[in-house]
Design a protein around this motif. Structure first.
Motif, short mmCIF file in Angstrom:
data_model
loop_
_atom_site.label_atom_id
_atom_site.label_comp_id
_atom_site.label_asym_id
_atom_site.label_seq_id
_atom_site.Cartn_x
_atom_site.Cartn_y
_atom_site.Cartn_z
N CYS A 94 -0.33 33.76 80.09
CA CYS A 94 -1.33 33.05 80.89
C CYS A 94 -0.80 31.70 81.37
O CYS A 94 0.01 31.06 80.70
N ASN A 96 -2.35 28.00 83.41
CA ASN A 96 -3.55 27.25 83.75
C ASN A 96 -3.58 26.96 85.25
O ASN A 96 -2.55 26.60 85.83
N PHE A 201 2.18 37.11 84.81
CA PHE A 201 1.28 36.16 84.16
C PHE A 201 -0.12 36.37 84.72
O PHE A 201 -0.30 36.92 85.81
N GLU A 202 -1.11 35.90 83.97
CA GLU A 202 -2.49 35.94 84.44
C GLU A 202 -3.05 34.52 84.50
O GLU A 202 -2.66 33.66 83.71
N CYS A 203 -3.94 34.32 85.45
CA CYS A 203 -4.61 33.03 85.59
C CYS A 203 -6.09 33.30 85.83
O CYS A 203 -6.43 34.06 86.75
N TYR A 204 -6.94 32.72 85.01
CA TYR A 204 -8.38 32.99 85.08
C TYR A 204 -9.09 31.81 85.75
O TYR A 204 -8.91 30.65 85.33
#
Length: 208
Positions: A94, A96, A201-204
């Motif tokens: 993840c 930011n 990657f993930e970004c929420y």
């Protein structure tokens, strides 16, 4: 400043990226980003966190109820709950949103109309397929379980892809059927150059 940054990211994604739907995690916007220190990350999926958070809450409650029921029978009843919490809070890559300087399209994300042509497992735990480029050349691809991003042959882009040929591979430029030998790997499969899935990657972001 933070609110404007979020709005700019959301605006770019919704204007330029067609989301990849996921019944568990929700729509994912595949992109590339530059972080504020100049680091380039070519494979990032942006999501709204709601579905994942609700899934975690539901799993925690289910395991807590199970723990209460089995606690009088086993001293290790808390292990299951611990592992579920561990899975949600420590797994995955993840970043930011506030570390992101800019967002752009990813050169490793197949267009959605191409992505949807990939169908079914070829063998147990493996999906092999060929890609036909607009210049009529073929390349072999494959993945064990991830479909979001793929390596791309040199001097080509995802926009050069014309068609997906499922359960196929390529030897010396020739298209071969993966299914000639049933659900096993063909004898010459080890000679094929396979372009594989790429980690991401993930970004929420809320309101995405």
């Amino acid at each position: 400043m933070k609110n404007q940054q979020i709005e700019d990211i959301i605006k770019f994604l919704k204007k330029n990226i067609e989301p990849l739907n996921d019944t568990i995690y929700g729509p994912g916007y595949r992109a590339a980003v530059y972080l504020k220190d100049g680091t380039y990350i070519p494979c990032v999926i942006f999501r709204n966190p709601n579905l994942l958070v609700n899934l975690a809450i539901r799993r925690f409650k289910e395991e807590q109820n199970k723990k209460s029921f089995f606690s009088k029978f086993s001293s290790s009843s808390s292990a299951g709950y611990y592992n579920i919490v561990k899975n949600f809070v420590t797994n995955g890559n993840c970043i930011n949103y506030y570390d992101i300087d800019s967002v752009e399209e990813s050169k490793y994300a197949f267009p959605l109309n191409i992505q949807k042509q990939i169908q079914g497992e070829t063998t147990m735990g493996w999906t092999g397929f060929a890609v036909k480029m607009k210049d009529a050349k073929y390349f072999a691809f494959g993945s064990s379980f991830r479909w979001e991003f793929f390596q791309i042959p040199q001097n080509y882009s995802v926009n050069d892809i014309e068609e997906i040929i499922n359960h196929s591979y390529v030897i010396d430029g020739q298209l071969m059927s993966h299914r000639n030998g049933g659900m096993t790997f063909p004898d010459d499969y080890k000679q094929a150059i396979i372009y594989r899935e790429k980690p991401y990657f993930e970004c929420y972001i809320d309101n995405l």
